[in-house]
Enzyme design. Structure first.
Site, PDB file in Angstrom:
ATOM      1  N   MET A 128       0.812  -1.208   0.000  1.00 51.23           N
ATOM      2  CA  MET A 128       0.000   0.000   0.000  1.00 51.23           C
ATOM      3  C   MET A 128       0.855   1.272   0.000  1.00 51.23           C
ATOM      4  SD  MET A 128      -3.191   0.934   2.507  1.00 51.23           S
ATOM      5  CE  MET A 128      -4.130  -0.456   1.889  1.00 51.23           C
ATOM      6  N   LYS A 129       1.939   1.257   0.741  1.00 52.08           N
ATOM      7  CA  LYS A 129       2.777   2.453   0.865  1.00 52.08           C
ATOM      8  C   LYS A 129       3.479   2.819  -0.431  1.00 52.08           C
ATOM      9  CE  LYS A 129       6.523   4.420   3.648  1.00 52.08           C
ATOM     10  NZ  LYS A 129       7.475   4.180   4.753  1.00 52.08           N
ATOM     11  N   GLY A 130       3.872   1.805  -1.235  1.00 55.25           N
ATOM     12  CA  GLY A 130       4.608   2.086  -2.455  1.00 55.25           C
ATOM     13  C   GLY A 130       5.968   2.680  -2.145  1.00 55.25           C
TER      14      GLY A 130
END
Length: 247
Positions: A128-130
């Protein structure tokens, strides 16, 4: 500024041909190793060679950082680049497209296969954070992501693909000693064909030594190298699946 017809390395000033090389020689740290490093670079065609740094690695090995210059330039018209082509759409637009056209999230299974234990690249694309402010696929409503992590045997990845009825397989390969990544990637493709899964899947491989050309040669649909962002992969997945399905 117009693009030049040819380019050569740049150090302190344009077209000075300055380069920096780093390498290890199987010689003990000392004057002989320094001179051999310099001669080696001169044999490669570099001139004004300077050994900027040398470090004793122990066990009769020495690491070098060397500066040199070259007159070699590259004619840009002779260079052909093979790379996945995508239109850069924002995350919200991708989510809207998938909801409208597919009516469900696209199922993505990702893993680092074989003996490769590196997951930084895989996680930066999927999690999700990338990275660098570019969100990973888990942040999109458009995707249902299964991140299997590192050292996944190809047969286990194939089992997961069948279990979740995946649309996309995303493989990361970093460890490349003796071309072991070629062996791992080939094994995966062969297994997918054997299980009659290959034709229904979009299969992508990424890694620091992966090129789009290599990926195609190995039977994959796309290859992404270092610096690839999650949004690039997301756009490629959605646009390629839309094109394949005529949507």
């Amino acid at each position: 500024m117009s693009q030049p017809k040819s380019v050569k390395p740049y150090g302190d000033q344009m077209d000075d041909g300055a380069v920096q090389l780093s390498f290890t020689l199987p010689l003990p740290h000392g004057p002989l190793a320094r001179e051999v490093a310099k001669k080696f670079c001169e044999k490669l065609g570099f001139y004004e060679v300077t050994v900027a740094a040398m470090e004793d690695l122990g066990e009769n090995f020495t690491f070098f950082v060397v500066y040199g210059k070259t007159d070699v330039s590259v004619d840009l018209s002779s260079v052909k680049v093979l790379a996945p082509k995508v239109q850069k759409l924002p995350r919200e637009k991708i989510d809207e497209l998938v909801l409208e056209k597919f009516k469900r999230p696209i199922v993505v299974v990702g893993a680092t296969i074989g003996t490769d234990a590196h997951t930084i690249g895989l996680d930066s694309i999927l999690n999700m954070k990338g990275f660098h402010g570019d969100y990973g696929l888990e942040r999109y409503k458009a995707f249902k992501v299964y991140n299997l992590g590192a050292q996944v045997p190809p047969i286990e990845l194939v089992k997961k693909v069948r279990e979740v009825n995946a649309d996309v397989v995303l493989v990361s390969q970093v460890v490349t000693q003796r071309n072991i990544h070629i062996q791992h990637l080939t094994e995966l493709i062969e297994l997918l064909y054997a299980e009659n899964l290959r034709e229904k899947l979009l299969i992508i491989v990424g890694g620091p030594r992966i090129t789009h050309e290599l990926a195609l040669e190995l039977g994959y649909d796309a290859g992404f190298g270092s610096g690839t962002t999650p949004s690039e992969v997301a756009n490629f997945i959605v646009q390629e699946l839309l094109k394949r399905r005529g949507l």
